[in-house]
Design an enzyme around this catalytic site. Structure first.
Site, PDB file in Angstrom:
ATOM      1  CG  ASP A 295      -2.040  -0.945   1.197  1.00 17.77           C
ATOM      2  OD1 ASP A 295      -2.153  -1.660   0.192  1.00 17.77           O
ATOM      3  OD2 ASP A 295      -2.774  -1.037   2.195  1.00 17.77           O
ATOM      4  CG  ASP A 519      -8.723  -6.613   6.492  1.00 16.16           C
ATOM      5  OD1 ASP A 519      -7.654  -7.167   6.222  1.00 16.16           O
ATOM      6  OD2 ASP A 519      -9.813  -6.927   5.950  1.00 16.16           O
TER       7      ASP A 519
HETATM    8  C1  BGC Z   1      -1.566  -5.702  10.006  1.00 16.07           C
HETATM    9  C2  BGC Z   1      -0.361  -6.522  10.380  1.00 16.07           C
HETATM   10  C3  BGC Z   1      -0.627  -7.990  10.122  1.00 16.07           C
HETATM   11  C4  BGC Z   1      -1.080  -8.190   8.701  1.00 16.07           C
HETATM   12  C5  BGC Z   1      -1.419  -9.627   8.388  1.00 16.07           C
HETATM   13  C6  BGC Z   1      -1.990  -5.996   8.594  1.00 16.07           C
HETATM   14  O1  BGC Z   1      -3.169  -5.337   8.308  1.00 16.07           O
HETATM   15  O2  BGC Z   1      -1.294  -4.344  10.173  1.00 16.07           O
HETATM   16  O3  BGC Z   1      -0.082  -6.322  11.738  1.00 16.07           O
HETATM   17  O4  BGC Z   1       0.528  -8.737  10.370  1.00 16.07           O
HETATM   18  O5  BGC Z   1      -2.204  -7.392   8.424  1.00 16.07           O
HETATM   19  O6  BGC Z   1      -2.552 -10.057   9.026  1.00 16.07           O
END
Ligand code: BGC
Length: 580
Positions: A295, A519
């Site tokens: 992103d 998320d």
């Molecule tokens: C989070 C991370 C996480 C990843 C995978 C992201 O949205 O900020 O902390 O490891 O998702 O789940």
């Protein structure tokens, strides 16, 4: 000398990758001789005088080297507006497309796909019917040639991927690492054992993740376990590099631990230790796939001033240059390890698929690939749809469709996007990236962890043709309220299982986002990871300019991003497509 590195796609879904260096002396005939060729020309009208044309050239004669020129004449009033994979020009009705620096060689039997968007004042102008390639009329036949004598020696190497030891597609012929920490959580869910053996991404989402946290073993623990799982065979382990300064500037859910200015800390405390661990001799036989900074660069295209979607934190990151500096540094350091394959993040079609985002993203990625001492050779490919929900394929409408003379591009859902799904987006982005200067052999990954959209709401055929919105909304596989929704989407399901070389240009379908990990939190939850509460994760939120002021579509009661979200995992299994 001509260097001809070509990716080939075998029917069984297996990529055969060879780099062939050919040393040839051509006598009696110009180097660019093309004694036989075929052109497949397809045009699709969007209504309103616009159309898109795909042009496939197949060389049926001797190998062409040093450039080619395709010529044809429009029978009507068509005009080329914008083309790709060639330099396009038009004089009167005569059109010329000449090769670019990277695609001037066309081996015998090789094809190249070009295309353009055009306009058309006349309603039913016919397609051009006669094409010449380097002056030869393309009749679809091989024309015997007696004038060319070529002496050739051929050497093959280990594949055209950048770096000496790398193969073209690391996923082909390799096992994949199953993260035991994720697998244990999945297996503990009712029915979860059906997918607990799938490979998922290992996220290095903060400095502490390198040594390990309460949720997960550290990087060395993962790599040691990967060596054990490999048991002497090639094995891909997927590691997500995700800790830029000022991370996730357009949202709050995954804001990170590093402040916008902390680029030095990013280098010394995060990237350097990861690179040093990757470089240990005991891991030299692993194929380490990294996906670099989800992103980040796309945010610098769409969420900055003067756009209406601008977010102040993204303006800061654009102005201080630390996303570009950081991505370049990560690529350079990680790419220096010969068994690391870097894939850069390209967002997804519902973000970068518009004309004003698409090319600029490819150009910015190229800039970052050459920043901080990196070169494009450190980029093995790109990943689309990471942690997003865009359908892999829209089965019941295509971008070329129109209803009652109105293009689907004018529907509320598509809203002038150039792509309707992740597969078409990823394949087109690959070509655009090559145009920006990336290596011709870059490959794509698509995150299919949560874009299945099965279950009872899945359409079984096209929508009604009573109007363009009815047609698109009735037939679309992606059931989100709006394409811009991204947090814990209600109704989503597991997508295609991870798979190597599933389609041309695609290195693999992957599950980079581990299904079941949130998320973002539906409401504020105190934490020490820098994570905020983003309204887009609140099911009661009525939206903002980035999602067309629609409801968020998020599931309720979600934990912090990255934390286990059992209800979502259950929903993903229920709506899996293909079904479990
Ligand atoms: C989070 C991370 C996480 C990843 C995978 C992201 O949205 O900020 O902390 O490891 O998702 O789940």
């Amino acid at each position: 000398m001509k260097l001809n590195g070509q990716r080939r796609w075998a029917a069984a879904g297996v990529v055969v990758a060879t780099a062939v260096a050919t040393f040839g002396v051509a006598m009696s005939a110009p180097a660019g001789a093309a004694p036989g060729c075929r052109v497949d020309y397809k045009a699709n009208s969007w209504g309103g005088g616009g159309f898109g044309a795909s042009v496939k050239i197949t060389n049926l004669g001797d190998a062409v080297s040093g450039g080619w020129t395709l010529k044809f004449t429009f029978p009507g009033s068509q005009r080329v507006a914008q083309g790709w994979n060639a330099t396009w020009s038009q004089s009167g009705a005569d059109v010329t497309a000449t090769s670019l620096s990277w695609n001037g060689n066309l081996g015998t039997g090789a094809s190249i796909d070009l295309g353009f968007n055009g306009s058309n004042a006349g309603a039913n102008d016919a397609n051009p019917s006669a094409f010449t390639l380097n002056g030869t009329l393309c009749t679809g036949d091989t024309v015997p040639t007696t004038t060319t004598t070529t002496t050739t020696t051929t050497t093959t190497s280990n594949g055209p991927g950048p770096g000496p030891g790398r193969v073209d597609n690391p996923y082909v012929g390799a096992k994949q690492y199953v993260n035991p920490d994720w697998a244990a959580k999945a297996a503990a869910e009712p029915g979860g054992s059906r997918i607990a053996n799938q490979p998922t991404g290992v996220w290095m989402d903060r400095i502490a993740a390198i040594n390990g946290t309460v949720d997960s073993r550290g990087l060395v623990g993962h790599l040691d376990e990967a060596v054990r799982q490999a048991a002497g065979s090639p094995l891909v382990i997927q590691v997500v590099i995700y800790n830029l300064p000022g991370r996730d500037c357009s949202a709050l859910a995954s804001n990170g631990e590093l402040k916008p200015t902390e680029i030095d800390k990013y280098k010394t405390d995060y990237i350097d230790p990861i690179a040093a661990i990757f470089a240990r001799p005991e891991y030299a036989n692993l194929r380490i796939v990294t996906t670099v900074e989800i992103d980040s660069l796309p945010n610098l295209i769409t969420n900055v001033s003067p756009r209406p979607t601008a977010v102040p934190a993204c303006d800061v990151m654009k102005a201080n240059g630390n996303y570009v500096t950081g991505v370049g540094y990560a690529l350079a350091k990680l790419g220096a390890v010969p068994n690391v394959y870097n894939y850069l993040d390209i967002g997804h079609h519902g973000w970068i698929g518009w004309d004003d985002n698409f090319g600029p993203t490819a150009e910015l990625l190229y800039q970052a690939a050459n920043a901080s001492g990196s070169t494009k050779a450190n980029v093995h490919g790109f990943i689309a749809n990471t942690a997003n929900y865009g359908a892999l394929r829209e089965l019941y409408f295509k971008i070329e469709d129109s209803v009652g003379g109105t293009s689907v591009r004018q529907s509320k859902w598509v809203d002038w996007n150039r792509y309707v799904d992740e597969l078409s987006y990823a394949q087109a982005f690959r070509q655009r990236a090559v145009l920006a200067g990336f290596d011709a052999n870059v490959g794509m990954l698509i995150d299919t962890s949560r874009n299945g959209w099965g279950g009872s709401a899945r359409p079984t055929g096209p929508g009604p043709t009573t109007g363009v919105d009815a047609y698109v909304n009735g037939g679309r596989i992606d059931r989100r309220i709006h394409l811009g929704n991204w947090c814990n989407q209600s109704g989503a399901g597991l997508g295609e299982r991870p798979k190597a070389a599933p389609e041309p240009g695609i290195d693999a379908y992957v599950w980079m986002k581990p299904p079941g990990e949130s998320d973002g939190a539906s409401e504020e939850i105190p934490n020490n990871e820098g994570k905020g509460a983003d309204k887009m994760c609140d099911p009661a939120y009525t939206g903002n300019v980035r999602n067309g002021n629609n409801m968020s579509g998020a599931l309720p009661k979600a934990p912090l991003s990255g934390k286990w979200f059992s209800a979502q995992f259950q929903e993903l299994m229920r709506n899996a497509y293909p079904a479990l």
